[in-house]
Scaffold this active site. Structure first.
Site, mmCIF file in Angstrom:
data_model
loop_
_atom_site.group_PDB
_atom_site.id
_atom_site.type_symbol
_atom_site.label_atom_id
_atom_site.label_comp_id
_atom_site.label_asym_id
_atom_site.label_seq_id
_atom_site.Cartn_x
_atom_site.Cartn_y
_atom_site.Cartn_z
ATOM 1 N N LYS A 178 0.883 -1.175 0.000
ATOM 2 C CA LYS A 178 0.000 0.000 0.000
ATOM 3 C C LYS A 178 0.914 1.216 0.000
ATOM 4 O O LYS A 178 1.385 1.654 1.045
ATOM 5 C CB LYS A 178 -0.878 -0.023 1.257
ATOM 6 C CG LYS A 178 -2.212 0.696 1.149
ATOM 7 C CD LYS A 178 -2.138 2.154 0.759
ATOM 8 C CE LYS A 178 -1.698 3.067 1.872
ATOM 9 N NZ LYS A 178 -1.482 4.460 1.412
ATOM 10 N N CYS A 286 13.638 11.028 6.286
ATOM 11 C CA CYS A 286 13.595 10.703 7.716
ATOM 12 C C CYS A 286 14.984 10.739 8.320
ATOM 13 O O CYS A 286 15.136 10.767 9.536
ATOM 14 C CB CYS A 286 12.971 9.336 7.938
ATOM 15 S SG CYS A 286 13.993 8.030 7.280
HETATM 16 P P1 NAD Z 1 2.233 9.222 6.907
HETATM 17 O O1 NAD Z 1 2.340 8.644 8.250
HETATM 18 O O2 NAD Z 1 1.278 10.343 6.687
HETATM 19 O O3 NAD Z 1 1.817 8.095 5.841
HETATM 20 C C1 NAD Z 1 2.520 6.871 5.752
HETATM 21 C C2 NAD Z 1 1.570 5.810 5.211
HETATM 22 O O4 NAD Z 1 0.509 5.617 6.148
HETATM 23 C C3 NAD Z 1 0.919 6.182 3.891
HETATM 24 O O5 NAD Z 1 0.851 5.041 3.075
HETATM 25 C C4 NAD Z 1 -0.465 6.677 4.299
HETATM 26 O O6 NAD Z 1 -1.450 6.432 3.314
HETATM 27 C C5 NAD Z 1 -0.749 5.867 5.538
HETATM 28 N N1 NAD Z 1 -1.561 6.587 6.533
HETATM 29 C C6 NAD Z 1 -1.606 7.928 6.746
HETATM 30 N N2 NAD Z 1 -2.422 8.214 7.774
HETATM 31 C C7 NAD Z 1 -2.908 7.034 8.215
HETATM 32 C C8 NAD Z 1 -3.799 6.676 9.270
HETATM 33 N N3 NAD Z 1 -4.349 7.594 10.054
HETATM 34 N N4 NAD Z 1 -4.072 5.369 9.457
HETATM 35 C C9 NAD Z 1 -3.511 4.422 8.681
HETATM 36 N N5 NAD Z 1 -2.661 4.711 7.667
HETATM 37 C C10 NAD Z 1 -2.359 6.000 7.433
HETATM 38 O O7 NAD Z 1 3.712 9.638 6.474
HETATM 39 P P2 NAD Z 1 4.166 10.433 5.181
HETATM 40 O O8 NAD Z 1 3.774 11.862 5.323
HETATM 41 O O9 NAD Z 1 3.770 9.717 3.941
HETATM 42 O O10 NAD Z 1 5.749 10.287 5.282
HETATM 43 C C11 NAD Z 1 6.548 11.130 6.074
HETATM 44 C C12 NAD Z 1 6.796 10.555 7.428
HETATM 45 O O11 NAD Z 1 7.397 9.262 7.313
HETATM 46 C C13 NAD Z 1 7.772 11.367 8.269
HETATM 47 O O12 NAD Z 1 7.315 11.392 9.594
HETATM 48 C C14 NAD Z 1 9.078 10.597 8.144
HETATM 49 O O13 NAD Z 1 9.983 10.785 9.207
HETATM 50 C C15 NAD Z 1 8.573 9.196 8.123
HETATM 51 N N6 NAD Z 1 9.551 8.307 7.524
HETATM 52 C C16 NAD Z 1 10.244 7.499 8.364
HETATM 53 C C17 NAD Z 1 11.199 6.662 7.852
HETATM 54 C C18 NAD Z 1 11.979 5.759 8.747
HETATM 55 O O14 NAD Z 1 12.667 4.904 8.233
HETATM 56 N N7 NAD Z 1 11.903 5.871 10.058
HETATM 57 C C19 NAD Z 1 11.458 6.641 6.468
HETATM 58 C C20 NAD Z 1 10.717 7.478 5.643
HETATM 59 C C21 NAD Z 1 9.756 8.319 6.188
#
Ligand code: NAD
Length: 503
Positions: A178, A286
């Site tokens: 997803k 990240c």
């Molecule tokens: P996000 O949490 O908004 O979304 C991530 C995924 O979760 C997406 O596929 C989204 O559709 C889904 N999602 C969003 N809200 C949801 C909910 N309420 N319930 C279930 N699923 C949901 O993150 P983003 O904005 O796409 O990415 C940026 C974030 O990801 C930053 O916080 C970054 O630090 C983090 N990140 C972390 C790493 C790591 O390895 N630790 C790597 C890349 C990004």
């Protein structure tokens, strides 16, 4: 643009594009143009069912496919990817906004994990011990879990899925990915290339959507494990929901990565590193450095060198040879800009203001230039929040002790870097800092594929990191077999109801 003519990104299930039954669509923008160029399907629960059913049906045959045949598919996929990665990079740039060389770099880092997975027969061998008790042998095998779900963030539409899927597939699992609904097309391109490489239909499926799709995967009884990467609140939610359902979960969350600079550091190296790590991919990484903690004695000097370099950053359309692209959506751009406003009010010093940027790109693009905020107070939201944009906060510290305390004081523990010429200081930093990934004179310490990626504290939920040996562990379960082949078979040994002892 005529809305009726906007292309729609379908799901990819059982080897082909699928419209599904969900009627909802989400917008996909070209961030450098500032226009909606596509729409993406947002799955309903029935679509989750279809995707998981396809993966479940494909599982027994894929599990039983020989190591040699599974490896051959992945090897062919690698060869095809090498020849066509520019196509994939263009897709990333057109939906995420990062500049083309950065898009290519993310593909390469994902490909490293694919190449690691090509040695899977060696890594997933299990063990064998002869005569563990008299006439008794023991061995272990690593078997796949079944259907696994991968949920990925917008900022690495290729690299993050590739942290997981080559290992999941090589070990015999089937996958439902997803991807982020903000930049969904790369996942379909990967699915198409895997099919071309000979992957049987249903082994790798792409389900597009939002929370509804994720919830469907978290609660589905046929999904055995979830690999999640995204923001901390969602990572925690995913971890808690899926473990409650008895699933295996690795949920990687957000970050606020500090780079600490000591007075003995090479200040040009430190300045280059801070700029590259803070503003690469517009800070939407990240592992970006978002806090520069610098010892007072060299703070003014270092900030001056950084500001000089920031003036040379060309912001613009990632297809035009610029250094830094736009942010992913207008909403995100405005949220990041609101932190600069806040910094102006809370007593911090906005030394370089990205809101003044003159980009080489369309006026409607989601632009925000590199921003440096100095003398940030520890109570400021510029310091406490994960901003996820091109904003570098500078905090001044007295010495190494205060720097380490600062790094350890926050809720996150993803990456942390130290710049110094002193081995003793470096050794203390790497031992005492509470973070999963440490850089010494390296600002973005993303481990290579044969180590594992993951943070501590609020940056990761679950105890198994991504890729490397821990990735192999995550996608397999061990079965221990104890066997005895008495030869000749002795006469009846008599009854012994005691617990078996090894003799
Ligand atoms: P996000 O949490 O908004 O979304 C991530 C995924 O979760 C997406 O596929 C989204 O559709 C889904 N999602 C969003 N809200 C949801 C909910 N309420 N319930 C279930 N699923 C949901 O993150 P983003 O904005 O796409 O990415 C940026 C974030 O990801 C930053 O916080 C970054 O630090 C983090 N990140 C972390 C790493 C790591 O390895 N630790 C790597 C890349 C990004």
């Amino acid at each position: 643009m005529n809305v009726m003519n906007i292309p729609v990104v379908d799901h990819f299930i059982a080897g082909e594009p699928v419209e599904g039954v969900g009627a909802r669509l989400g917008p996909v923008y070209d961030p450098a143009l500032g226009v909606e160029t596509k729409r993406v399907r947002l799955a309903d629960p029935a679509d989750v069912e279809t995707a998981v059913a396809a993966a479940a049906e494909a599982f027994p045959a894929w599990r039983d496919t020989s190591w040699a045949r599974r490896q051959a598919v992945l090897f062919t996929f690698r060869e095809l990817l090498n020849g066509r990665k520019h196509e994939l990079a263009e897709i990333i740039t057109s939906e995420h906004g990062k500049v083309l060389p950065d898009a290519l770099a993310e593909i390469s880092r994902g490909q490293e994990v694919l190449e690691f997975a090509l040695a899977m027969p060696q890594m997933a061998k299990g063990g064998y011990s002869e005569n563990v008790s008299t006439g008794v042998d023991a061995h272990s095998v690593l078997q796949p879990l079944g259907v696994v779900g991968i949920v990925s963030p917008f900022n690495f539409p290729v690299m993050v899925p590739m942290w997981f899927l080559p290992i999941a597939l090589a070990t015999g699992n089937t996958v439902v990915l997803k991807p982020s609904e903000k930049d969904p097309s790369a996942a379909n391109w990967i699915a198409g290339l895997l099919k071309e490489a000979g992957l049987p239909d249903g082994v790798f499926n792409v389900l597009h959507g939002d929370r509804v799709a994720v919830d469907g995967l978290l609660g589905h009884p046929d999904v055995q494990a979830i690999s999640f990467v995204g923001s901390t609140p969602v990572a925690r939610y995913v971890y808690e929901s899926a473990t409650r359902e008895g699933k295996r979960v690795q949920a990687l969350g957000g970050a606020k990565n500090h780079m600490l600079v000591l007075p003995d550091a090479d200040l040009n190296l430190a300045a280059d590193s801070a700029v590259n790590a803070a503003f690469g991919s517009a800070g939407e990484r990240c592992m970006a450095v978002s806090v520069l903690a610098v010892v007072d004695a060299v703070a003014d000097d270092l900030v001056g060198r950084i500001v000089t370099r920031m003036k040379g950053i060309r912001v613009g359309d990632g297809r035009r040879g610029c250094d830094m692209g736009p942010l992913v959506t207008r909403e995100h751009r405005d949220r990041v800009a609101s932190y600069i406003e806040e910094a102006e009010k809370d007593g911090s010093r906005v030394v370089v203001d990205g809101r003044d940027v003159a980009p080489d790109g369309a006026a409607e693009g989601f632009w925000l230039g590199p921003t440096l905020v100095d003398r940030v107070a520890l109570g400021s939201r510029v310091y406490t929040d994960e901003i996820f944009g091109p904003v570098l906060a500078v905090v001044r510290v007295r010495d190494l002790d205060e720097g380490i305390a600062l790094v350890n004081g926050g809720p996150y523990g993803n990456g942390a870097a130290l710049f110094t010429a002193a081995g003793g200081a470096a050794r203390r930093f790497q031992r005492e800092v509470q973070a999963g990934m440490i850089g010494i004179n390296v600002p973005v310490p993303v481990p290579v594929s044969f180590y594992s990626f993951g943070g501590w504290k609020q940056s990761m939920f679950g105890d198994t990191k991504a890729y490397g040996a821990q990735g192999v562990h995550f996608f397999t379960r061990e079965k221990a077999v104890t066997s005895r082949w008495p030869d000749p078979v002795p006469d009846h040994e008599g009854l012994d109801l005691g617990f078996p002892r090894n003799v």
